[in-house]
Design a protein around this motif. Structure first.
Motif, PDB file in Angstrom:
ATOM      1  N   GLN A 159      -8.408 -25.900 -19.995  1.00  0.00           N
ATOM      2  CA  GLN A 159      -8.389 -24.842 -20.739  1.00  0.00           C
ATOM      3  C   GLN A 159      -8.965 -23.436 -20.206  1.00  0.00           C
ATOM      4  OE1 GLN A 159     -10.920 -25.948 -24.050  1.00  0.00           O
ATOM      5  NE2 GLN A 159      -8.896 -26.588 -25.254  1.00  0.00           N
ATOM      6  N   ALA A 160      -8.284 -22.229 -20.595  1.00  0.00           N
ATOM      7  CA  ALA A 160      -8.690 -20.951 -19.967  1.00  0.00           C
ATOM      8  C   ALA A 160     -10.364 -20.760 -19.955  1.00  0.00           C
ATOM      9  CB  ALA A 160      -8.053 -19.728 -20.773  1.00  0.00           C
ATOM     10  N   LYS A 204      -7.036 -18.617 -15.678  1.00  0.00           N
ATOM     11  CA  LYS A 204      -6.232 -17.926 -16.862  1.00  0.00           C
ATOM     12  C   LYS A 204      -4.766 -18.678 -16.707  1.00  0.00           C
ATOM     13  CE  LYS A 204      -8.399 -13.439 -15.479  1.00  0.00           C
ATOM     14  NZ  LYS A 204      -8.055 -12.185 -14.851  1.00  0.00           N
ATOM     15  N   PRO A 205      -4.374 -18.523 -18.217  1.00  0.00           N
ATOM     16  CA  PRO A 205      -2.959 -19.261 -18.304  1.00  0.00           C
ATOM     17  C   PRO A 205      -1.986 -18.518 -17.126  1.00  0.00           C
ATOM     18  CG  PRO A 205      -3.671 -18.542 -20.332  1.00  0.00           C
ATOM     19  CD  PRO A 205      -4.815 -17.852 -19.331  1.00  0.00           C
ATOM     20  N   SER A 223      -4.132 -23.617 -20.209  1.00  0.00           N
ATOM     21  CA  SER A 223      -4.072 -23.639 -21.372  1.00  0.00           C
ATOM     22  C   SER A 223      -4.582 -22.481 -22.019  1.00  0.00           C
ATOM     23  CB  SER A 223      -3.849 -24.794 -22.294  1.00  0.00           C
ATOM     24  OG  SER A 223      -5.345 -25.225 -22.348  1.00  0.00           O
ATOM     25  N   SER A 224      -4.165 -21.660 -23.170  1.00  0.00           N
ATOM     26  CA  SER A 224      -4.616 -20.628 -23.689  1.00  0.00           C
ATOM     27  C   SER A 224      -5.401 -20.934 -24.865  1.00  0.00           C
ATOM     28  CB  SER A 224      -3.682 -19.449 -24.096  1.00  0.00           C
ATOM     29  OG  SER A 224      -2.490 -20.103 -24.827  1.00  0.00           O
TER      30      SER A 224
END
Length: 121
Positions: free
Chosen positions: A13-14, A86-87, A120-121
């Motif tokens: 995850q971000a 970050k994405p 992922s954001s």
């Protein structure tokens, strides 16, 4: 002959972290300037971090302060610690000589398989 095996990628995850490893054989990474590269879909490969034979490091502006390149000579391995992901960091990450095309295999530029990083954001 040179062989570079990248590992440590995955889905995160971000804001998360990953540590990539690049285990080398056929070359001694401590005597070369080594780099981590990444290539996102539809984009050119970019150099994100380098470490010189003397241990000096440099980073692309996009990763400065978040990524750290290091080397463990006893294991002939180069690492990339990635924090605050970050994405836009999503890409296939590969390690190689800091000057592309230096390592050859059968007369062609050598690249390992790389490791996928997905944020992922």
């Amino acid at each position: 002959q040179v062989q570079l095996v990248e590992s440590g990628g995955g889905l995160v995850q971000a804001g998360g972290s990953l540590r990539l490893s690049c285990a080398a054989s056929g070359v001694i990474v401590s005597i070369f300037a080594m780099g981590w590269y990444r290539q996102a879909p539809g984009k050119q490969r970019e150099l994100v971090a380098t470490i010189s034979s003397g241990g000096r490091t440099n980073y692309a502006e996009s990763v400065k302060g978040r990524f750290t390149i290091s080397r463990e000579n006893a294991k002939n391995t180069v690492y990339l610690q990635m924090n605050s992901l970050k994405p836009e960091d999503t890409a296939v990450y590969s390690c190689n000589h800091a000057v592309p095309g230096t390592f050859k295999l059968a007369g062609r530029d050598y690249w390992g398989q790389g490791t996928q990083v997905t944020v992922s954001s």
